[in-house]
Motif scaffolding. Structure first.
Motif, PDB file in Angstrom:
ATOM      1  N   ARG A  30       0.832  -1.205   0.000  1.00  0.00           N
ATOM      2  CA  ARG A  30       0.000   0.000   0.000  1.00  0.00           C
ATOM      3  C   ARG A  30       0.868   1.256   0.000  1.00  0.00           C
ATOM      4  N   PHE A  31       1.933   1.250   0.779  1.00  0.00           N
ATOM      5  CA  PHE A  31       2.828   2.398   0.788  1.00  0.00           C
ATOM      6  C   PHE A  31       3.458   2.609  -0.584  1.00  0.00           C
ATOM      7  N   GLY A  32       3.791   1.518  -1.254  1.00  0.00           N
ATOM      8  CA  GLY A  32       4.326   1.635  -2.605  1.00  0.00           C
ATOM      9  C   GLY A  32       3.343   2.305  -3.548  1.00  0.00           C
ATOM     10  N   GLU A  33       2.078   1.986  -3.412  1.00  0.00           N
ATOM     11  CA  GLU A  33       1.044   2.621  -4.233  1.00  0.00           C
ATOM     12  C   GLU A  33       0.948   4.115  -3.931  1.00  0.00           C
ATOM     13  N   LEU A  34       1.023   4.450  -2.645  1.00  0.00           N
ATOM     14  CA  LEU A  34       0.864   5.844  -2.233  1.00  0.00           C
ATOM     15  C   LEU A  34       2.012   6.714  -2.707  1.00  0.00           C
ATOM     16  N   LYS A  35       3.229   6.204  -2.619  1.00  0.00           N
ATOM     17  CA  LYS A  35       4.388   7.040  -2.931  1.00  0.00           C
ATOM     18  C   LYS A  35       4.749   7.058  -4.412  1.00  0.00           C
ATOM     19  N   ALA A  36       4.212   6.137  -5.193  1.00  0.00           N
ATOM     20  CA  ALA A  36       4.601   6.035  -6.599  1.00  0.00           C
ATOM     21  C   ALA A  36       4.456   7.353  -7.381  1.00  0.00           C
ATOM     22  N   PRO A  37       3.361   8.111  -7.200  1.00  0.00           N
ATOM     23  CA  PRO A  37       3.228   9.347  -7.981  1.00  0.00           C
ATOM     24  C   PRO A  37       4.072  10.509  -7.438  1.00  0.00           C
ATOM     25  N   LEU A  38       4.682  10.350  -6.275  1.00  0.00           N
ATOM     26  CA  LEU A  38       5.409  11.463  -5.660  1.00  0.00           C
ATOM     27  C   LEU A  38       6.834  11.535  -6.200  1.00  0.00           C
TER      28      LEU A  38
END
Length: 251
Positions: A87-95
């Motif tokens: 989930r963290f990978g999903e959250l940070k991907a666009p940053l």
């Protein structure tokens, strides 16, 4: 104390955010408070209110707005679990670094548009994952960001082409980095390389090693260290007061 849930238009969407300020008619210095990888939650709301009580307008945005509104974890997160890490990978991907810079200007411009925010310099705080985000904010808006504090910031120096330390030449702020002695996201070798980059930059900075684990500043976590957290908070407020309140008084 005035607390408002706000929405901030950015070039990439709309960020939900908490805005906290004293009930005062006087314009006050502004601070952007950037959450760790678990996102906005009650611990950060309380922290932002505590900063605001000392005479600041504090904006705490949802840095993961591209993926989800707050709360960004629909379950109880635990980084020991693969589910949380995914989930963290999903959250940070666009940053990406460019995305961080775009958001920086949106947050600064949002604050500057309000009459209760002073026309002087602003501050930015980054925790854990957002330490590098704070650097991006300071680099994107050197015209307004005069104080940056980062606590247990991860990945501040990497061997990649987009390492966060590479924005230092554009930064004009006073910098403070509180490192954790036990931090896999910023090991000793990375801290030493980051120190070299800071010395080469030549600006006003300070780095302090806390005998604590990554994440020690945030209440509610298993590694929360009340004594070191209080020490860090008072150092944070000292830097904000010295840099922002003094500048506002001179205006």
């Amino acid at each position: 104390m005035i607390e408002q849930n706000r929405e901030i238009a950015t070039r990439d969407g709309v960020s939900d955010a908490l805005l906290v300020r004293p009930d005062s008619g006087e314009p006050l210095p502004a601070v952007i408070n950037l959450t760790d990888g678990l996102g906005f939650r009650p611990a950060f709301a309380e922290q932002s209110k505590r900063i605001a009580e000392r005479g600041y307008v504090v904006l705490t945005p949802n840095i993961f707005y591209r993926v989800s509104k707050s709360p960004v974890f629909p379950f109880d997160p635990d980084f020991a679990s693969e589910h949380t890490r995914e989930r963290f990978g999903e959250l940070k991907a666009p940053l990406t670094p460019d995305a961080m810079a775009r958001d920086a200007s949106a947050y600064v411009d949002f604050l500057a548009s309000h009459p209760f925010v002073g026309s002087g310099p602003m501050g930015v705080i980054g925790f854990c994952f957002a330490g590098k985000f704070a650097l991006a904010v300071a680099a994107a808006r050197p015209d307004r960001i005069a104080a940056l504090t980062s606590f247990h910031g991860g990945g501040l120096f990497t061997d990649t082409h987009d390492s966060p330390h590479l924005v230092l030449p554009r930064v004009k702020a006073r910098l403070y980095f509180g490192h954790a002695s036990n931090d896999a996201s910023m090991p000793t070798e990375a801290i030493e390389k980051f120190e070299w980059a800071l010395r080469s930059w030549g600006g006003d900075y300070q780095s302090v090693m806390y005998d604590a684990k990554h994440g020690w500043m945030i209440p509610g976590g298993r590694v929360y260290d009340p004594e070191n957290a209080e020490r860090g908070f008072e150092r944070l407020m000292g830097i904000l007061d010295d840099t922002l309140q003094s500048a506002e008084a001179r205006r």
